[in-house]
Design a protein around this motif. Structure first.
Motif, mmCIF file in Angstrom:
data_model
loop_
_atom_site.group_PDB
_atom_site.id
_atom_site.type_symbol
_atom_site.label_atom_id
_atom_site.label_comp_id
_atom_site.label_asym_id
_atom_site.label_seq_id
_atom_site.Cartn_x
_atom_site.Cartn_y
_atom_site.Cartn_z
ATOM 1 N N VAL A 1 -2.812 2.606 6.264
ATOM 2 C CA VAL A 1 -3.441 3.677 5.767
ATOM 3 C C VAL A 1 -2.327 4.517 4.647
ATOM 4 C CG1 VAL A 1 -4.538 6.045 6.196
ATOM 5 C CG2 VAL A 1 -5.570 4.072 7.197
ATOM 6 N N PRO A 2 -1.316 4.935 5.430
ATOM 7 C CA PRO A 2 -0.259 5.460 4.508
ATOM 8 C C PRO A 2 -0.113 4.930 3.202
ATOM 9 C CG PRO A 2 0.213 5.592 6.809
ATOM 10 C CD PRO A 2 -0.724 4.438 6.835
ATOM 11 N N GLU A 3 0.116 3.478 3.135
ATOM 12 C CA GLU A 3 0.359 2.881 2.057
ATOM 13 C C GLU A 3 -0.902 3.019 0.903
ATOM 14 O OE1 GLU A 3 0.662 -1.218 3.369
ATOM 15 O OE2 GLU A 3 2.562 -0.776 4.325
ATOM 16 N N ALA A 4 -2.250 3.084 1.551
ATOM 17 C CA ALA A 4 -3.430 3.280 0.568
ATOM 18 C C ALA A 4 -3.266 4.622 0.080
ATOM 19 C CB ALA A 4 -4.456 3.280 1.384
ATOM 20 N N ALA A 5 -2.739 5.608 0.900
ATOM 21 C CA ALA A 5 -2.700 7.112 0.696
ATOM 22 C C ALA A 5 -1.386 7.302 -0.613
ATOM 23 C CB ALA A 5 -1.947 7.890 1.854
ATOM 24 N N MET A 6 -0.535 6.486 -0.549
ATOM 25 C CA MET A 6 0.485 6.530 -2.018
ATOM 26 C C MET A 6 -0.081 5.985 -3.020
ATOM 27 S SD MET A 6 3.937 5.153 0.367
ATOM 28 C CE MET A 6 4.908 5.125 -0.976
#
Length: 282
Positions: free
Chosen positions: A103-108
């Protein structure tokens, strides 16, 4: 507005505190509640000492009001998003190991494409995430199922993201055949993961002796490393945290399916569509 007043009273437990939260005068709060009771024909509040509490009818209306207001707020955000994703927000609920990994990668990715779009994150397990989605309190729910044959409910749309294999964890290398561990002590995780463990062990011909239960992946791995038992953990959980003192081997036929869920018929608002794209669901 009267529904918002009722919700504030439900949260705060007094007219004075509700008035302070809403920046109203207390007489104004009392007036809104009196009008709401007149319109509904039901007693919504009962005085208790110096405070108030909701009646059964008040609780029912407050629950519905929360859903209605969430939908209205979501609609306002969606309209703002329609100006080209130059403003607005999008809300995502996801289970812990998803928030600790992809999810953090998607947020980036989302922030790089739409820097002015605000992403809100809520950590919760799939059942609660789906409830939030149905109530309009989130726009997308990242969830998982061990059974990929379960039908979608009306209005719910599931987009498969990937499959997440399970691993058998132990203090020292052991056979991956579960039948060989019928006498072992086991450590169970969250309710859904516990049910999956019970199902796998049942298929292997035994009922596991569960000595500990915890949904904290750090604690579970520490217990395994201390020789307190065996456990099953999904790959995402191991990616989020890996105790170097444990042995992990993939369990054949034990996979959970990770989805991005939305509610309502497409086309989705641009902000929701952008988030789905960042997650790899579009």
């Amino acid at each position: 507005m009267r529904l918002r007043v009722l919700l504030a009273v439900a949260r705060r437990g007094s007219l004075t505190a509700a008035a302070k939260e809403l920046h109203y005068s207390q007489p104004s709060v009392s007036h809104h509640l009196a009008r709401l009771e007149a319109e509904t024909g039901a007693q919504l509040l009962q005085r208790v000492g110096r405070g108030v509490r909701l009646t059964a009818a008040g609780h029912l209306l407050a629950e519905r009001a929360a859903e209605i207001i969430a939908r209205l707020d979501a609609t306002a955000e969606e309209l703002a998003a329609h100006v080209g994703l130059r403003s607005g927000r999008v809300r995502l609920a996801a289970f812990p190991s998803a928030l600790g990994t992809f999810v953090p990668e998607a947020a980036m990715r989302l922030a790089a494409l739409h820097p002015d779009l605000r992403l809100s994150l809520i950590e919760t397990e799939p059942p609660e995430a789906m409830r939030l989605l149905r109530a309009g309190r989130v726009d997308v729910a990242v969830m998982f199922r061990y059974d990929d044959t379960a039908p979608e409910e009306a209005g719910m749309h599931m987009r498969h993201l990937f499959d997440d294999p399970s691993y058998l964890l132990s203090a020292t290398p052991v056979s991956v055949e579960l039948a060989g561990h019928a006498r072992a002590s086991w450590i169970a995780g969250c309710d859904r993961c516990r049910s999956h463990l019970l199902d796998l062990c049942d298929k292997a011909g035994f009922s596991p002796d569960i000595g500990f239960t915890s949904d904290d992946i750090v604690a579970v791995q520490a217990l395994v490393a201390a020789g307190m038992g065996l456990t099953l953990l999904p790959g995402l959980a191991l990616k989020a945290h890996r105790n170097p003192a444990i042995s992990a081997v993939e369990v054949p036929g034990s996979t959970r399916h990770v989805y991005a869920a939305t509610y309502g018929e497409p086309p989705h608002p641009p902000a929701t569509h952008a988030l789905l794209g960042a997650l790899g669901a579009e």
